[in-house]
Write an enzyme that holds these catalytic residues in place. Structure first.
Site, PDB file in Angstrom:
ATOM      1  N   SER A   1      33.866  46.506  26.341  1.00 32.98           N
ATOM      2  CA  SER A   1      34.897  47.543  26.339  1.00 32.98           C
ATOM      3  C   SER A   1      36.291  46.925  26.355  1.00 32.98           C
ATOM      4  N   SER A   2      36.508  45.993  27.277  1.00 33.14           N
ATOM      5  CA  SER A   2      37.853  45.404  27.397  1.00 33.14           C
ATOM      6  C   SER A   2      38.246  44.680  26.121  1.00 33.14           C
TER       7      SER A   2
ATOM      8  N   LYS B   1      61.185  37.995  38.087  1.00 35.05           N
ATOM      9  CA  LYS B   1      60.937  39.433  37.905  1.00 35.05           C
ATOM     10  C   LYS B   1      61.413  40.222  39.125  1.00 35.05           C
TER      11      LYS B   1
ATOM     12  N   GLU C   1      42.492  36.924  34.973  1.00 35.11           N
ATOM     13  CA  GLU C   1      42.158  38.305  35.311  1.00 35.11           C
ATOM     14  C   GLU C   1      43.136  38.887  36.333  1.00 35.11           C
TER      15      GLU C   1
ATOM     16  N   TYR D   1      46.180  38.300  36.786  1.00 33.36           N
ATOM     17  CA  TYR D   1      47.456  38.681  36.154  1.00 33.36           C
ATOM     18  C   TYR D   1      47.233  39.834  35.196  1.00 33.36           C
TER      19      TYR D   1
ATOM     20  N   HIS E   1      42.630  26.602  41.633  1.00 33.03           N
ATOM     21  CA  HIS E   1      43.156  26.813  42.995  1.00 33.03           C
ATOM     22  C   HIS E   1      42.222  27.715  43.802  1.00 33.03           C
ATOM     23  N   HIS E   2      41.220  28.259  43.151  1.00 30.52           N
ATOM     24  CA  HIS E   2      40.198  28.989  43.904  1.00 30.52           C
ATOM     25  C   HIS E   2      39.113  28.047  44.405  1.00 30.52           C
TER      26      HIS E   2
ATOM     27  N   ASP F   1      49.156  57.044  16.601  1.00 28.04           N
ATOM     28  CA  ASP F   1      47.934  56.736  17.351  1.00 28.04           C
ATOM     29  C   ASP F   1      47.805  55.224  17.404  1.00 28.04           C
TER      30      ASP F   1
ATOM     31  N   HIS G   1      41.199  33.762  37.157  1.00 24.27           N
ATOM     32  CA  HIS G   1      42.620  33.776  37.486  1.00 24.27           C
ATOM     33  C   HIS G   1      43.443  34.552  36.472  1.00 24.27           C
TER      34      HIS G   1
ATOM     35  N   THR H   1      57.611  34.641  38.425  1.00 23.94           N
ATOM     36  CA  THR H   1      57.362  35.895  39.142  1.00 23.94           C
ATOM     37  C   THR H   1      58.565  36.270  39.988  1.00 23.94           C
TER      38      THR H   1
ATOM     39  N   HIS I   1      32.448  46.889  46.229  1.00 27.92           N
ATOM     40  CA  HIS I   1      33.843  47.256  46.460  1.00 27.92           C
ATOM     41  C   HIS I   1      34.756  46.411  45.579  1.00 27.92           C
TER      42      HIS I   1
ATOM     43  N   TRP J   1      31.884  39.440  44.485  1.00 24.83           N
ATOM     44  CA  TRP J   1      32.433  39.865  43.190  1.00 24.83           C
ATOM     45  C   TRP J   1      32.549  38.689  42.232  1.00 24.83           C
TER      46      TRP J   1
ATOM     47  N   SER K   1      58.887  48.324  35.646  1.00 22.45           N
ATOM     48  CA  SER K   1      60.068  48.015  34.824  1.00 22.45           C
ATOM     49  C   SER K   1      60.529  49.226  34.026  1.00 22.45           C
TER      50      SER K   1
ATOM     51  N   ARG L   1      35.598  35.468  55.811  1.00 19.32           N
ATOM     52  CA  ARG L   1      35.398  36.718  55.081  1.00 19.32           C
ATOM     53  C   ARG L   1      33.909  36.904  54.810  1.00 19.32           C
TER      54      ARG L   1
HETATM   55  C1  HEA Z   1      42.434  46.466  43.399  1.00 20.74           C
HETATM   56  C2  HEA Z   1      41.561  45.975  44.192  1.00 20.74           C
HETATM   57  C3  HEA Z   1      41.269  46.385  45.596  1.00 20.74           C
HETATM   58  C4  HEA Z   1      41.677  47.483  46.313  1.00 20.74           C
HETATM   59  C5  HEA Z   1      42.599  48.617  45.876  1.00 20.74           C
HETATM   60  C6  HEA Z   1      41.084  47.357  47.605  1.00 20.74           C
HETATM   61  C7  HEA Z   1      41.256  48.297  48.627  1.00 20.74           C
HETATM   62  C8  HEA Z   1      40.758  48.112  49.894  1.00 20.74           C
HETATM   63  N1  HEA Z   1      40.013  47.054  50.353  1.00 20.74           N
HETATM   64 FE1  HEA Z   1      39.344  45.531  49.273  1.00 20.74          FE
HETATM   65  N2  HEA Z   1      38.676  44.006  48.186  1.00 20.74           N
HETATM   66  C9  HEA Z   1      38.945  43.735  46.877  1.00 20.74           C
HETATM   67  C10 HEA Z   1      39.783  44.458  46.059  1.00 20.74           C
HETATM   68  C11 HEA Z   1      40.412  45.617  46.450  1.00 20.74           C
HETATM   69  N3  HEA Z   1      40.317  46.219  47.675  1.00 20.74           N
HETATM   70  C12 HEA Z   1      38.244  42.564  46.434  1.00 20.74           C
HETATM   71  C13 HEA Z   1      38.292  41.946  45.041  1.00 20.74           C
HETATM   72  C14 HEA Z   1      37.523  42.100  47.515  1.00 20.74           C
HETATM   73  C15 HEA Z   1      36.615  40.882  47.585  1.00 20.74           C
HETATM   74  C16 HEA Z   1      35.187  41.319  47.485  1.00 20.74           C
HETATM   75  C17 HEA Z   1      34.307  40.122  47.678  1.00 20.74           C
HETATM   76  O1  HEA Z   1      34.521  39.384  48.666  1.00 20.74           O
HETATM   77  O2  HEA Z   1      33.423  39.909  46.830  1.00 20.74           O
HETATM   78  C18 HEA Z   1      37.823  43.016  48.596  1.00 20.74           C
HETATM   79  C19 HEA Z   1      37.309  42.861  49.873  1.00 20.74           C
HETATM   80  C20 HEA Z   1      37.681  43.646  50.925  1.00 20.74           C
HETATM   81  C21 HEA Z   1      37.344  43.352  52.279  1.00 20.74           C
HETATM   82  C22 HEA Z   1      36.634  42.104  52.781  1.00 20.74           C
HETATM   83  C23 HEA Z   1      35.184  42.308  52.875  1.00 20.74           C
HETATM   84  C24 HEA Z   1      34.558  41.044  53.375  1.00 20.74           C
HETATM   85  O3  HEA Z   1      35.035  39.958  52.985  1.00 20.74           O
HETATM   86  O4  HEA Z   1      33.609  41.115  54.162  1.00 20.74           O
HETATM   87  C25 HEA Z   1      37.836  44.379  53.040  1.00 20.74           C
HETATM   88  C26 HEA Z   1      37.703  44.453  54.507  1.00 20.74           C
HETATM   89  O5  HEA Z   1      38.359  45.181  55.153  1.00 20.74           O
HETATM   90  C27 HEA Z   1      38.489  45.293  52.144  1.00 20.74           C
HETATM   91  C28 HEA Z   1      39.110  46.461  52.537  1.00 20.74           C
HETATM   92  C29 HEA Z   1      39.789  47.285  51.660  1.00 20.74           C
HETATM   93  C30 HEA Z   1      40.395  48.526  52.079  1.00 20.74           C
HETATM   94  C31 HEA Z   1      40.360  49.122  53.466  1.00 20.74           C
HETATM   95  C32 HEA Z   1      40.983  49.048  50.975  1.00 20.74           C
HETATM   96  C33 HEA Z   1      41.742  50.343  50.934  1.00 20.74           C
HETATM   97  O6  HEA Z   1      43.005  50.134  50.353  1.00 20.74           O
HETATM   98  C34 HEA Z   1      40.995  51.382  50.188  1.00 20.74           C
HETATM   99  C35 HEA Z   1      41.866  52.620  50.125  1.00 20.74           C
HETATM  100  C36 HEA Z   1      41.251  53.625  49.207  1.00 20.74           C
HETATM  101  C37 HEA Z   1      40.641  54.685  49.678  1.00 20.74           C
HETATM  102  C38 HEA Z   1      40.536  54.912  51.131  1.00 20.74           C
HETATM  103  C39 HEA Z   1      40.061  55.639  48.704  1.00 20.74           C
HETATM  104  C40 HEA Z   1      39.100  56.581  49.339  1.00 20.74           C
HETATM  105  C41 HEA Z   1      39.749  57.904  49.439  1.00 20.74           C
HETATM  106  C42 HEA Z   1      39.053  58.933  49.899  1.00 20.74           C
HETATM  107  C43 HEA Z   1      37.639  58.768  50.302  1.00 20.74           C
HETATM  108  C44 HEA Z   1      39.706  60.240  50.049  1.00 20.74           C
HETATM  109  C45 HEA Z   1      38.780  61.339  49.689  1.00 20.74           C
HETATM  110  C46 HEA Z   1      39.311  62.013  48.488  1.00 20.74           C
HETATM  111  C47 HEA Z   1      38.523  62.707  47.661  1.00 20.74           C
HETATM  112  C48 HEA Z   1      37.048  62.699  47.849  1.00 20.74           C
HETATM  113  C49 HEA Z   1      39.109  63.458  46.511  1.00 20.74           C
HETATM  114  N4  HEA Z   1      38.380  44.828  50.867  1.00 20.74           N
HETATM  115  C1  HEA Z   2      47.104  41.017  41.332  1.00 20.18           C
HETATM  116  C2  HEA Z   2      46.406  39.956  41.562  1.00 20.18           C
HETATM  117  C3  HEA Z   2      46.939  38.648  42.047  1.00 20.18           C
HETATM  118  C4  HEA Z   2      48.165  38.072  41.889  1.00 20.18           C
HETATM  119  C5  HEA Z   2      49.354  38.594  41.121  1.00 20.18           C
HETATM  120  C6  HEA Z   2      48.099  36.813  42.570  1.00 20.18           C
HETATM  121  C7  HEA Z   2      49.167  35.935  42.614  1.00 20.18           C
HETATM  122  C8  HEA Z   2      49.074  34.672  43.158  1.00 20.18           C
HETATM  123  N1  HEA Z   2      47.981  34.128  43.798  1.00 20.18           N
HETATM  124 FE1  HEA Z   2      46.272  35.066  44.215  1.00 20.18          FE
HETATM  125  N2  HEA Z   2      44.477  35.882  44.364  1.00 20.18           N
HETATM  126  C9  HEA Z   2      44.087  37.120  43.926  1.00 20.18           C
HETATM  127  C10 HEA Z   2      44.851  38.012  43.223  1.00 20.18           C
HETATM  128  C11 HEA Z   2      46.161  37.739  42.846  1.00 20.18           C
HETATM  129  N3  HEA Z   2      46.883  36.634  43.166  1.00 20.18           N
HETATM  130  C12 HEA Z   2      42.734  37.407  44.302  1.00 20.18           C
HETATM  131  C13 HEA Z   2      41.944  38.679  44.001  1.00 20.18           C
HETATM  132  C14 HEA Z   2      42.287  36.296  45.000  1.00 20.18           C
HETATM  133  C15 HEA Z   2      40.968  36.086  45.724  1.00 20.18           C
HETATM  134  C16 HEA Z   2      39.799  35.979  44.849  1.00 20.18           C
HETATM  135  C17 HEA Z   2      38.627  35.886  45.791  1.00 20.18           C
HETATM  136  O1  HEA Z   2      38.416  34.794  46.352  1.00 20.18           O
HETATM  137  O2  HEA Z   2      37.955  36.936  46.000  1.00 20.18           O
HETATM  138  C18 HEA Z   2      43.399  35.352  44.986  1.00 20.18           C
HETATM  139  C19 HEA Z   2      43.298  34.103  45.553  1.00 20.18           C
HETATM  140  C20 HEA Z   2      44.279  33.166  45.433  1.00 20.18           C
HETATM  141  C21 HEA Z   2      44.083  31.788  45.748  1.00 20.18           C
HETATM  142  C22 HEA Z   2      42.786  31.139  46.231  1.00 20.18           C
HETATM  143  C23 HEA Z   2      42.751  31.179  47.701  1.00 20.18           C
HETATM  144  C24 HEA Z   2      41.409  30.722  48.190  1.00 20.18           C
HETATM  145  O3  HEA Z   2      40.408  31.385  47.853  1.00 20.18           O
HETATM  146  O4  HEA Z   2      41.367  29.690  48.867  1.00 20.18           O
HETATM  147  C25 HEA Z   2      45.275  31.161  45.544  1.00 20.18           C
HETATM  148  C26 HEA Z   2      45.514  29.724  45.762  1.00 20.18           C
HETATM  149  O5  HEA Z   2      46.443  29.155  45.323  1.00 20.18           O
HETATM  150  C27 HEA Z   2      46.199  32.174  45.067  1.00 20.18           C
HETATM  151  C28 HEA Z   2      47.507  31.930  44.728  1.00 20.18           C
HETATM  152  C29 HEA Z   2      48.316  32.866  44.121  1.00 20.18           C
HETATM  153  C30 HEA Z   2      49.688  32.576  43.723  1.00 20.18           C
HETATM  154  C31 HEA Z   2      50.450  31.304  43.940  1.00 20.18           C
HETATM  155  C32 HEA Z   2      50.146  33.702  43.108  1.00 20.18           C
HETATM  156  C33 HEA Z   2      51.511  33.866  42.477  1.00 20.18           C
HETATM  157  O6  HEA Z   2      51.411  34.471  41.215  1.00 20.18           O
HETATM  158  C34 HEA Z   2      52.431  34.666  43.353  1.00 20.18           C
HETATM  159  C35 HEA Z   2      53.853  34.596  42.830  1.00 20.18           C
HETATM  160  C36 HEA Z   2      54.767  35.546  43.534  1.00 20.18           C
HETATM  161  C37 HEA Z   2      55.636  35.192  44.503  1.00 20.18           C
HETATM  162  C38 HEA Z   2      55.745  33.786  44.981  1.00 20.18           C
HETATM  163  C39 HEA Z   2      56.494  36.216  45.201  1.00 20.18           C
HETATM  164  C40 HEA Z   2      57.760  36.546  44.457  1.00 20.18           C
HETATM  165  C41 HEA Z   2      58.582  35.333  44.241  1.00 20.18           C
HETATM  166  C42 HEA Z   2      59.798  35.157  44.863  1.00 20.18           C
HETATM  167  C43 HEA Z   2      60.358  36.177  45.779  1.00 20.18           C
HETATM  168  C44 HEA Z   2      60.580  33.940  44.534  1.00 20.18           C
HETATM  169  C45 HEA Z   2      60.742  33.004  45.698  1.00 20.18           C
HETATM  170  C46 HEA Z   2      59.406  32.597  46.240  1.00 20.18           C
HETATM  171  C47 HEA Z   2      59.076  31.312  46.551  1.00 20.18           C
HETATM  172  C48 HEA Z   2      59.973  30.165  46.199  1.00 20.18           C
HETATM  173  C49 HEA Z   2      57.787  31.003  47.259  1.00 20.18           C
HETATM  174  N4  HEA Z   2      45.575  33.378  45.020  1.00 20.18           N
HETATM  175 CU   LIG Z   3      44.041  32.710  41.239  1.00 17.35          CU
END
Ligand code: HEA
Ligand code: HEA
Ligand SMILES: [Cu+2]
Ligand code: CUA
Lengths: 216, 433, 120, 618
Positions: free
Chosen positions: D176-177, D338, D262, D264, D309-310, D111, D260, D335, D82, D146, D275, D457
């Site tokens: 690819s990327s 923005k 990634e 962004y 921070h992870h 292109d 990380h 952020t 997932h 993941w 935007s 989790r």
């Molecule tokens: C962009 C990234 C993304 C998105 C969109 C989502 C979407 C969702 N994610 Fe998750 N998720 C992750 C990224 C994302 N996730 C990541 C990185 C992890 C960590 C994995 C790890 O721990 O290694 C995670 C882990 C994670 C967990 C934790 C698992 C665990 O730690 O044990 C859970 C639990 O509820 C969860 C739930 C969901 C749900 C309910 C959605 C829902 O929003 C999904 C909604 C989408 C659908 C429902 C589409 C299906 C639609 C249909 C089936 C309609 C049928 C249509 C046709 C057939 C045409 N996700």
């Molecule tokens: C789209 C992807 C995305 C984005 C944009 C971010 C944005 C941020 N993330 Fe997140 N992060 C993830 C995806 C993302 N993260 C994922 C996938 C994981 C889990 C990976 C895994 O373990 O599976 C993760 C995990 C993760 C961790 C590790 C947690 C843990 O495993 O223990 C931390 C720790 O610092 C963190 C911090 C942040 C912070 C500070 C930002 C900042 O960039 C956020 C900045 C934005 C705001 C703050 C809001 C807007 C700002 C304002 C309105 C201004 C005023 C606000 C203040 C003064 C507070 N993130």
């Molecule tokens: Cu991070």
């Protein structure tokens, strides 16, 4: 090689391929930094020998000498440096193809085939040194599976070697084209790109030679 | 129509916030992080509160501003000409750069302070407990008392306890939500976390979890922590220091299977020498053995309920009803069966294995399978019969005769134990109080 | 690579060809550069064989400086970054900076530099 | 067509056949950035459904305590796939779909710089995606999470084939990327129309530009980390063998140095789309354009300095913890800028609630929540309670689903007309939005609580009486809602392609360059390269822009009539991509396969590189 730059509108006036190769080189920096970091992080953490700079006596009493062979590597380093010189000469030769050559000296300096070949040969010699180095290490008891040092060393230098190999193939391709239809100023760009790649591979070796071989 | 829609969009948030207030009261939430019972827990919680307040303020302000703008400036039918084409406003933009910066300052300062406070060297004389992670169980050692146990820890209230952690295999993470934060348990590294359970605590039990994904049974790698009064603790220690109550023999110090890597960031107090009381106790264990029962946490106590596992027994596991086991026979069976290859029972010279939990005082434990099932004969019998059916991926082999081993994907034929033998072993193990 | 997309405006092009022209240094610079590189390399290896120097605190820094020097000489002259469009300089130095900082950060995190410079 | 202009000897034999407008062949052989964009879009949506279904099974399993829908082993494969699917096969390629389709249109190019390389990127993605996805149907899918922490993923603890698929699959996807990134960097630097200075580029192109650099710098690191793991698994090296004294943290650092940035990479394109959507639907130029650019760049730079921070729980020591904590907090500032500038754009505007706009507003609302919880993690002591619990899961779904996915959905509704010439059904769109919005919050908001109430989790089951039941039930119900909403979207999307109402060149009367040309876009994009004098040619442009717009808005002319030379269609990039994947599968099957794949790849590559891209000019 169908698209000489002069035919295109580009924003900067530069050829896109050259921009791409520089972006690629930038990316390669991160690639090699990851490899080098790993080597340095694991430096001195292997639980068994042999080691790069120190001798090692195994629990069973076997004696292993320090692995790295500085004289040989210095020689190969020198060869690679020279290859860079040959490469710039090849590029210059291609660029000045049409400049009339009066003296033999100019003719030699102006022969793109000679310098392309020389570069490729130098690269091959470097690879030869590396092949020798690797086999002798294996005989001295260090393989890529032996310990952390072996794994990180062979992978790092192996990656560099792979880059050199690719470079040699690239050069030979250019050489072939040169023989088929002759490379002229219009082709300077594709030679330049190959040259940039080649020099970068050289530059990486400069870093490796110091960080891995010389610093204890 | 849009207006109603907007309100609907807030509904889920509303519900959840209502639930937050619910969450505050701990009793219905046994693993809550919101009411900590140690210095470390409170240090963390005070930062959390700050984060929650500031975060909520930011949230409310931003969402309010958003909603206001979206409503106030929604397009109206009479909007024919374009609105004023502003491109930006330096003053505004500087303001909303600085405000967040200030807010963050209020978070950063206490954060750094707390980091250095909580990661300092533990006080000398802290109770060191060594934690060794295994797939999927916990080994705990009290070097100060020469105790080795598994999946359950007793700690005295009011005394700083310093956990010194490493792993046998993959990475695990050590977490007692109501007492402290997590610390990863990593092979080739030594980590520490220390805290002092509140003196105000009565004897109570806490759930502990492995929180780093570590394979098939990551979900089943749990443990129990009993915070008890110092005197209760002393009594428990004395009990644990005796050799196995059944067929007692002179106590040899428990085998220590692995050394801790000398980690660079070694911030622990040096383990104090085994205190004389302890050694005396082990010397005189024969007499001690006859002394009254040692303290163990009363499992009928109400606090214990949520620490009781409720894992259902997997379908298809049967055990002949009405068998009564004989502990003496059990010891023989045990000592000649596969068990001894992995388990240690101090006092049973046959049983010196170190790859599985130490069973010396197995009878005094509350749970089996790393907190997966209650430690009752019924569950234990099934566990011995077919552990691999009881817990995914578990390394303990399936022992019951003709049982299907889900990992080897075949029935156990030769050397399998029949139900009577298992019943005997159960009797033996449960007698090891 | 041949894989370069063209726009059909032949005319639009000529105006921009200029950017392509580079005033490369000639043979005279090239062999001097090669000489310098060789000399530095010799110096490095030499240093490696002087035990007293290897033992001294100066050893590592001086080697780092020497190879950095070689590095930039090659980049500047052989890769003619010194003479080329500034865009290329940006494309190279930017990533190089991030890469270098990452390397240093990692060495700190794994406690390698700590002994020498970092806090105990 | 193009071929008519070509000397016969240069024209690939069946070139004429390729260039027909429809027919599967024309898609397989296409090098047109718009078609490649659409291929990306369809494929990625398909993978999104797959990843979503995996998620729904996860939710069904966790709906109540002691769920028994899937086994522990299956559950571990489900959450691993997932996460992997959603990040590498859904969101990144969805962004790539917009890179491909939009960037050339927004900068006024015909292109991308390397059309065939572009096709190559897509095919590598498709084959790599299948390679990593298919195993789950045979119950041998990757199961290491993941981020595949070692030593769990080393042969010592995962001897089965599962992890091999993951290592090799990600390796392939990386190619690819990277290829795409070099392509777009070059395109944006070098193919901007006259007058399209950097500070006139549309914000989406700007954010994409930033993202390409992040890709180019982040992917080599995971490539190497994966190479080590690959070698450990196939050639017996010891990079991650704890028995050999390896340090388990090596992988974690290398992974998160990539990981990380990634995240962004996943959000900035969505920011870019928003935007574009917000100004268009507010009839106002983007507020504080320069600051938006700089904050994007700043986020990217800081993004490379916060990875640890992870790893706040691994015991890095107080100094490292503090440094990374502070760096992480800093990112909140750009952020925030923005967020505020988007609000500033709407302020005093005329906000029209198109579906796209609703999604854009949704992003601003929801991403803020995820950002704030992010800042809550950024304080290490607090994170020690949060890390590896559902509180984290809540955070990253708010930023990923509430951020990336919301923004991308908005982008789809906004640009669908430009892609197909027809509008998506707005009524269905709004139903989709509200169901999505409610379902999303219902799914992920309760996770904040289950997390802080102690739920780790990645657990395939939990005991009753732990106080988690209600919250998990809510989350599961929310997930079911999301299935419905996504199904509605899918229906709307597929149906509107043929039956939606005709859009016209600029249905939202937006201001940027891509809206000056007909929808659907002619294959040459611009009849004449536009001259650009402002950020919003259609709003603020002078007569120069007007003239370009007039020329380019004319419909119906073919490239040949305009004397525009287009690159040949070719399947060579696809063959190279395919043989490369074959080569990799050789690692799992036999050396023979490996060498055959490699051989075909090299040959195809040479014939690609030596073949002319397009007809000679006359
Ligand atoms: C962009 C990234 C993304 C998105 C969109 C989502 C979407 C969702 N994610 Fe998750 N998720 C992750 C990224 C994302 N996730 C990541 C990185 C992890 C960590 C994995 C790890 O721990 O290694 C995670 C882990 C994670 C967990 C934790 C698992 C665990 O730690 O044990 C859970 C639990 O509820 C969860 C739930 C969901 C749900 C309910 C959605 C829902 O929003 C999904 C909604 C989408 C659908 C429902 C589409 C299906 C639609 C249909 C089936 C309609 C049928 C249509 C046709 C057939 C045409 N996700
Ligand atoms: C789209 C992807 C995305 C984005 C944009 C971010 C944005 C941020 N993330 Fe997140 N992060 C993830 C995806 C993302 N993260 C994922 C996938 C994981 C889990 C990976 C895994 O373990 O599976 C993760 C995990 C993760 C961790 C590790 C947690 C843990 O495993 O223990 C931390 C720790 O610092 C963190 C911090 C942040 C912070 C500070 C930002 C900042 O960039 C956020 C900045 C934005 C705001 C703050 C809001 C807007 C700002 C304002 C309105 C201004 C005023 C606000 C203040 C003064 C507070 N993130
Ligand atoms: Cu991070
Ligand atoms: Cu041990 Cu999770």
């Amino acid at each position: 090689m169908s698209a000489p730059a002069a035919h295109h509108y580009t924003t900067t006036g530069l050829d896109s391929r050259k921009i791409a190769i520089w972006a690629f080189i930038g990316s390669e920096c991160m690639l090699f930094v990851s490899l080098i970091s790993t080597y340095l992080i694991y430096k001195g953490r292997s639980v068994v020998g042999p080691f790069p700079h120190e001798e090692w006596v195994s629990p069973t009493g076997e004696h292993f000498k320090a692995i790295l062979n500085i004289p040989i590597t210095s020689a190969s380093t020198f060869v690679l440096l020279m290859s860079s010189l040959f490469m710039v000469l090849a590029l210059a030769a291609v660029q000045n193809k049409n400049v009339p050559k009066t003296t033999t000296g100019q003719r030699i300096l102006g022969s793109s085939r000679l310098w392309l070949l020389a570069t490729a040969i130098a690269g091959t010699i470097f690879l030869g040194f590396q092949a020798f180095e690797f086999t002798s290490f294996v005989h001295e008891g260090l393989s890529i599976r032996t310990n952390l040092f072996g794994s990180s060393f062979f992978t790092l230098t192996g990656f560099h070697g792979a880059h050199v190999t690719a470079g040699v193939i690239w050069l030979l391709t250019l050489l072939a084209i040169d023989y088929r239809r002759g490379l002229g100023p219009n082709d300077a760009l594709i030679v330049d790109i190959a040259a940039l790649y080649w020099h970068f591979v050289d530059v990486v070796w400069i870093a490796i030679f110091t960080l891995i071989y010389l610093i204890k | 129509m849009k207006g109603k829609a907007r309100l609907r969009q807030l509904a889920p948030l509303g519900i959840s916030i209502a639930l937050l207030t619910l969450a505050a009261c701990a009793d219905s939430y046994p693993n809550t992080t919101f009411d900590p019972h140690s210095d470390l827990g409170r240090a963390i919680d005070s930062i959390w509160d700050r984060l929650l307040i500031l975060g909520t303020i930011v949230f409310v302000l931003v969402e309010a501003a958003l909603l206001y703008v979206v409503f106030r400036y929604r397009r109206r039918p009479d909007d024919t000409s374009k609105p004023p084409q502003t491109h930006g406003n330096a003053v505004l933009e500087i303001i909303w750069t600085i405000i967040p910066a200030v807010i963050l300052l209020f978070i950063a300062v206490p954060t750094v302070r707390t980091i250095f406070k909580t990661q300092a060297k533990a006080v000398a004389g802290a109770l060191e407990i060594q934690v060794i992670g295994h797939q999927w169980w916990w080994e705990f050692r009290y070097p100060e008392y020469n105790i080795v146990t598994a999946n359950e820890i007793y700690i005295p209230t009011g005394r700083t306890v310093n956990f010194k952690m490493t792993s046998q295999d993959v990475i695990h993470s050590f977490w007692i939500p109501q007492l402290a934060g997590k610390r990863d348990v990593i092979a080739n590294r030594t980590n520490y976390i220390w805290f002092t359970p509140d003196t105000t605590l009565g004897a109570s039990v806490w759930n502990g979890f492995c929180t780093e994904y570590c394979g098939a049974s990551h979900a089943k790698m749990r443990f129990r922590v009993f915070t008890v009064k110092p005197d209760q603790f002393a009594s428990w220690v004395a009990g644990q220091q005796r050799p196995a109550a059944f067929g007692a023999q002179p106590n040899a110090p428990p085998p220590m299977l692995m050394a801790f890597p000398g980690a660079k960031n070694d911030r622990a107090a040096p383990a104090p020498p085994p205190n004389p009381a302890a050694t005396a106790a082990s010397a005189a264990n024969a007499t001690l053995a006859s002394a009254g029962p040692a303290y163990t946490f009363p499992q009928n106590q109400a606090e214990f309920d949520y620490a009781k596992p409720h894992t259902p027994i997997p379908a298809g596991l049967k055990f002949t009803p009405g068998l009564t086991g004989n502990a003496a026979r059990g010891q023989q069976v045990y000592s000649s069966a596969a068990c001894i290859g992995c388990h240690t029972i101090t006092g049973n010279p046959m049983s010196m294995g170190v790859t599985a939990p130490n069973l010396t005082h197995f009878g005094s434990r509350a749970t089996i399978g790393a907190g997966t099932f209650p430690n009752t004969p019924a569950y234990l019998a099934l566990w011995i019969k077919n552990a691999r059916a009881m817990k995914p991926g578990v390394l303990m082999p399936t022992l019951g005769k003709d049982e299907y081993d889900p990992q080897l994907k075949q029935k156990v034929t030769t050397g399998g134990l029949d139900d009577q033998q298992i019943a005997d072993i159960v009797a033996y193990l449960t007698s090891l109080k | 690579m041949a894989d370069h997309h063209s726009h059909s405006e032949a005319h639009g092009a000529d105006a921009h060809v200029s950017g392509e022209v580079q005033h490369h240094p000639g043979w005279s610079t090239y062999w001097k550069v090669a000489l310098i590189l060789t000399l530095i390399t010799v110096a490095e290896v030499w240093a490696y064989y002087i035990p007293s120097f290897v033992a001294s605190r100066a050893f590592v820094p001086s080697l780092l400086i020497m190879s950095a020097l070689k590095f930039f000489i090659v980049v500047a002259f052989y890769m003619h970054l010194k003479y080329d469009h500034k865009l290329f300089r940006a494309l190279f130095t930017g990533p190089l900076f991030i890469a270098a900082s990452t390397l240093i950060a990692l060495l700190f995190l794994f406690g390698h530099l700590v002994a020498k410079f970092g806090p105990g | 067509m193009a071929t008519t202009a070509a000397p016969a000897h240069l024209a690939p034999k069946s070139a004429a056949a390729y260039d027909e407008h429809s027919g599967i062949w024309s898609w397989i052989a296409t090098v047109d950035h718009k078609r490649i964009g659409l291929l990306y879009l369809f494929t990625a949506l398909g993978f999104f459904i797959v990843g979503g279904l995996e998620a729904v099974i996860i939710r069904a399993q966790l709906q109540g305590p002691n769920g028994t829908i899937v086994s522990a082993e299956m559950y571990n494969q489900l959450f691993t796939m997932h996460g992997t699917t959603m990040i590498f096969l859904a969101v990144m390629p969805l962004s790539a779909a917009f890179f491909n389709f939009l960037i050339p249109l927004q900068i006024g190019a015909r292109d991308v710089a390397f059309p065939r390389l572009n096709a190559f990127s897509y095919w590598v993605y498709l084959f790599g995606g299948l390679f990593i996805t298919l195993p789950i149907f045979f119950k041998v899918a990757p199961n290491g999470g993941w981020f595949g922490y070692t030593p769990l993923t080393t042969p010592a603890f995962s001897p089965q084939v599962n992890i091999d698929f993951w290592v090799i699959g990600l390796q392939i996807l990386g190619v690819s990327s990277l290829a795409a990134a070099f392509n777009f960097i070059t395109t944006i630097i070098n193919l901007r129309a006259p007058g399209m200075s950097l500070m006139r580029m549309p914000m989406f192109t700007w954010m994409s530009f930033v993202v390409q650099f992040m890709l180019v710098l982040a992917f080599p690191v995971i490539t190497i980390a994966l190479v080590f793991l690959l070698f450990d698994r196939f050639f017996g090296t010891q990079f991650y063998e704890i028995a050999a004294g390896a340090d388990p943290l090596l992988w974690q650092h290398l992974f998160w140095i990539f990981g990380h940035p990634e995240v962004y990479i996943l959000i900035l394109p969505a920011f870019g789309l928003v935007s574009e959507i917000i100004p268009a639907n507010s009839r106002k130029p983007l507020f504080g354009y320069p600051v938006m650019v700089y904050s994007g760049i700043l986020i990217a730079l800081l993004g490379f300095g916060v990875w640890a921070h992870h790893m706040f729980a691994v015991g890095m020591g107080p100094i490292a913890d503090s440094v990374f904590a502070l760096a992480t907090m800093l990112i909140g500032i750009p952020t925030g800028v923005k967020i505020f500038n988007w609000i500033g754009t709407m302020a005093q505007g005329q906000v029209k609630f198109t579906t796209a706009m609703l999604f854009a507003i949704g992003l601003v609302a929801l991403f803020t929540i995820g950002g704030i919880s992010g800042v809550m993690h950024s304080s290490p002591p607090a994170d020690l309670q949060q890390t590896d619990t559902y509180f984290i899961v809540a955070h990253f779904h708010y930023v990923l689903f509430g951020g990336s996915i919301m923004g991308i959905f908005g982008g789809i509704y906004h640009y669908f007309p430009k892609m197909t010439g027809r509008l998506m059904n707005e009524r269905m769109g709004k139903v989709h939005f509200w169901l999505n919005f409610i379902g999303m919050n219902l799914t992920f908001f309760p996770m904040h609580f289950s997390g802080m109430l102690g739920m780790p989790r990645r657990i395939y089951t939990y005991d009753s009486g732990q106080g988690w039941d209600t919250f998990n039930l809510m989350s599961s119900v929310g997930a079911y809602l999301l299935v419905v909403s996504t199904a509605i979207f899918a229906y709307n999307f597929l149906r509107s392609r043929k039956n939606g109402e005709i859009a016209g060149s600029n249905p939202w009367d937006a201001g940027t360059l891509e809206w000056t040309i007909p929808s659907p876009v002619p294959e040459y994009n611009f009849a004449a390269l536009p001259n650009v004098t402002s950020r919003y040619p259609l709003w603020e442009g002078n007569e120069v822009d007007a003239e370009s717009a007039r020329i380019n808005s004319q419909e119906g002319k073919t490239a040949a009539e305009l004397g525009i030379v287009l690159p040949y269609s070719t399947i060579k990039p696809m063959i190279v991509a395919f043989s490369m994947v074959v080569m990799f599968t050789g690692l799992l099957t036999s050396k023979a396969v490996l060498f055959i794949g490699a051989a075909i790849m090299v040959i195809a590559l040479y014939s690609w590189l030596l073949a002319p891209l397009e007809p000679e000019h006359h």
